[in-house]
Motif scaffolding. Sequence first.
Motif, mmCIF file in Angstrom:
data_model
loop_
_atom_site.group_PDB
_atom_site.id
_atom_site.type_symbol
_atom_site.label_atom_id
_atom_site.label_comp_id
_atom_site.label_asym_id
_atom_site.label_seq_id
_atom_site.Cartn_x
_atom_site.Cartn_y
_atom_site.Cartn_z
ATOM 1 N N LYS A 109 12.721 12.874 -40.568
ATOM 2 C CA LYS A 109 13.312 13.941 -40.106
ATOM 3 C C LYS A 109 13.430 15.105 -40.857
ATOM 4 C CE LYS A 109 14.734 11.731 -35.709
ATOM 5 N NZ LYS A 109 15.772 11.476 -34.628
ATOM 6 N N GLY A 110 13.556 14.926 -42.228
ATOM 7 C CA GLY A 110 13.891 15.647 -43.245
ATOM 8 C C GLY A 110 15.138 16.159 -43.645
ATOM 9 N N LYS A 111 16.168 15.044 -43.116
ATOM 10 C CA LYS A 111 17.782 15.224 -43.417
ATOM 11 C C LYS A 111 18.037 14.299 -44.744
ATOM 12 C CE LYS A 111 19.033 16.012 -38.646
ATOM 13 N NZ LYS A 111 19.758 15.264 -37.732
ATOM 14 N N PRO A 112 18.838 14.795 -45.595
ATOM 15 C CA PRO A 112 19.197 14.086 -46.652
ATOM 16 C C PRO A 112 19.645 12.734 -46.311
ATOM 17 C CG PRO A 112 20.099 16.067 -47.003
ATOM 18 C CD PRO A 112 19.298 16.135 -45.593
ATOM 19 N N ILE A 113 19.567 11.478 -47.006
ATOM 20 C CA ILE A 113 19.914 10.285 -46.820
ATOM 21 C C ILE A 113 21.443 10.263 -47.244
ATOM 22 C CG2 ILE A 113 19.886 7.806 -47.402
ATOM 23 C CD1 ILE A 113 17.497 8.846 -45.683
ATOM 24 N N GLU A 114 22.492 10.058 -46.272
ATOM 25 C CA GLU A 114 23.651 10.390 -46.581
ATOM 26 C C GLU A 114 24.031 9.425 -47.815
ATOM 27 O OE1 GLU A 114 27.418 10.055 -43.732
ATOM 28 O OE2 GLU A 114 26.472 11.835 -43.406
ATOM 29 N N PHE A 115 23.781 8.009 -47.871
ATOM 30 C CA PHE A 115 24.386 7.280 -48.774
ATOM 31 C C PHE A 115 23.481 7.037 -50.146
ATOM 32 C CE2 PHE A 115 22.392 5.181 -44.808
ATOM 33 C CZ PHE A 115 21.008 4.710 -45.635
ATOM 34 N N SER A 116 22.666 8.098 -50.363
ATOM 35 C CA SER A 116 22.006 8.103 -51.660
ATOM 36 C C SER A 116 23.139 8.835 -52.477
ATOM 37 C CB SER A 116 20.689 9.086 -51.401
ATOM 38 O OG SER A 116 20.075 9.427 -52.689
ATOM 39 N N PRO A 117 23.429 8.287 -53.600
ATOM 40 C CA PRO A 117 24.175 8.732 -54.421
ATOM 41 C C PRO A 117 24.206 10.030 -54.933
ATOM 42 C CG PRO A 117 23.978 6.508 -55.157
ATOM 43 C CD PRO A 117 22.979 7.036 -54.266
ATOM 44 N N ARG A 118 23.218 10.466 -55.283
ATOM 45 C CA ARG A 118 22.867 11.967 -55.693
ATOM 46 C C ARG A 118 23.321 12.996 -54.403
ATOM 47 N NH1 ARG A 118 18.523 15.793 -57.477
ATOM 48 N NH2 ARG A 118 19.178 16.601 -59.537
ATOM 49 N N ASN A 119 22.855 12.618 -53.182
ATOM 50 C CA ASN A 119 23.186 13.323 -52.199
ATOM 51 C C ASN A 119 24.605 13.412 -51.868
ATOM 52 O OD1 ASN A 119 20.391 13.867 -51.655
ATOM 53 N ND2 ASN A 119 20.129 12.419 -50.157
ATOM 54 N N VAL A 120 25.349 12.243 -52.103
ATOM 55 C CA VAL A 120 26.804 12.215 -51.922
ATOM 56 C C VAL A 120 27.377 13.479 -52.785
ATOM 57 C CG1 VAL A 120 28.804 10.884 -52.233
ATOM 58 C CG2 VAL A 120 26.855 9.928 -51.387
ATOM 59 N N LEU A 121 27.000 13.333 -54.193
ATOM 60 C CA LEU A 121 27.293 14.418 -54.875
ATOM 61 C C LEU A 121 27.182 16.017 -54.558
ATOM 62 C CD1 LEU A 121 28.815 15.470 -57.763
ATOM 63 C CD2 LEU A 121 27.202 14.730 -58.710
ATOM 64 N N LYS A 122 25.805 16.027 -54.098
ATOM 65 C CA LYS A 122 25.581 17.396 -53.703
ATOM 66 C C LYS A 122 26.354 17.856 -52.316
ATOM 67 C CE LYS A 122 20.758 17.898 -55.266
ATOM 68 N NZ LYS A 122 19.290 17.968 -54.674
ATOM 69 N N ARG A 123 26.649 16.801 -51.489
ATOM 70 C CA ARG A 123 27.505 17.105 -50.422
ATOM 71 C C ARG A 123 28.736 17.772 -50.680
ATOM 72 N NH1 ARG A 123 28.174 14.647 -45.124
ATOM 73 N NH2 ARG A 123 30.292 14.662 -44.305
ATOM 74 N N VAL A 124 29.468 17.080 -51.679
ATOM 75 C CA VAL A 124 30.865 17.622 -52.060
ATOM 76 C C VAL A 124 30.651 19.011 -52.921
ATOM 77 C CG1 VAL A 124 32.682 16.937 -53.530
ATOM 78 C CG2 VAL A 124 31.508 15.103 -52.484
#
Length: 450
Positions: A109-124
């Motif tokens: 659906k085009g949403k970032p995978i929340e448990f992908s480490p790079r996405n975790v850092l981008k979220r912060v």
Amino acid sequence: MSWLNKIPQAARDYLDQNRLDEVECMISDLPGIARGKAVPAAKWEKQTQFHLPESIFFQTLTGGWGEAAGDDGFTEPDMILKPDYATATAAPWTEDGTLQVIHDAYSRKGKPIEFSPRNVLKRVVKLYEKEGWTPVVAPEMEFFLVAPNTDPAKPIEPMIGRSGRPAAARQAYSMTAVDDYGPVIDDIYEYAEIQGFEIDGITQEGGAGQLEINLNHGDPVELADQVFYFKRLLKEAALKHNCFATFMAKPIEDEPGSAMHIHHSILDKDGHNIFSGPQGGETDAFFQFIGGLQTHLPSVVAVMAPYVNSYRRYVKDHAAPINLAWGRDNRTTGIRVPLSDPTARRIENRLAGMDCNPYLCIAASLACGYLGMKQELWAEKRFEGDAYDGDGDLPQGLYAALELFDANTAMHKVLGPDFARVYSIVKRAEYEEFLQVISPWEREHLLLNV
């Protein structure tokens, strides 16, 4: 080939000298292992994404699985992996022209995978940006060069230097010790230059064959990418000279462990360091960032010290902090404020081990400081003297650390609830795998004595 205009200059310079044969499309899993696909250059130029199952994030370090698939069950749906062209860099140790490119993970659906480490850092980082803040970090990487070890039952030994002797121990900052494995360092410099990475310096640390590489400060995601790449670079440079580069937190008994110290500062919208006031004094944000580290670091030690071996590093008087005290230019404290002028004022987190996933570790450290500023937590009184004289403040082992991690729901909201769920499940699965292994110590002391 419009993608050529999107990649860094160092990658373009590499392609000017090398015919592109292959592109390694990669992403970091939870331990920090590069997962992905090697794609022929002709196919790469036609594709804008590729797929991998999201279950790569449920794997333990040993190749086992955590039951983290969620309510839908273990169906292994594919993620959509899209390249971040700004991460393109050479793989200079390969015989044919090869680029490496880090990808980001999205759902169908085009949403970032929340448990992908790079996405975790981008979220912060995005949480900081919403406040008008730009976080800046500088990691320091410690690692050992050791003799080849193909039998896990045998202790790890330092590499043999060009002198024919094992690498020197207890010779911190020795230039002679650095020279002893100069050929490896020469290749490290060469590979880093080809890949476009700027090394701030290499020093001999206190352990036998232990080195430290400092990277220049910058954007947290970019620096995490560099550490991710550097781990591979260092391993390849070592293998070329018949030794191993290891990032274990504590690879050799009676030697210091390897840390990944993280320096933090924060800029406002005008580029001013928010840790320093108009007259150069320390601000509320400075003390609240430290307060956030002191309050929340225990709950993310499971991220910064992710394996059972990690806790062997936290030994009193052995060059690793065992506390949450803060001090000025004091390397015995877990939180150190280095000497600097007000514009470069920064706070150093000295707790993390080099065995961490750089994306997750930097994210967790920034999350602690973020919560400190948002919750207006205040630093404890500055510590003076030898902080090793006090009691330890850190959880004594991975299981205790995971208990603290699971309990901090405020931290889960910052890092991502789904990440916190998956991480805990996978790390507990790893811990259960470890409990099934009988160690040499147990055979030596329990076999006939109990």
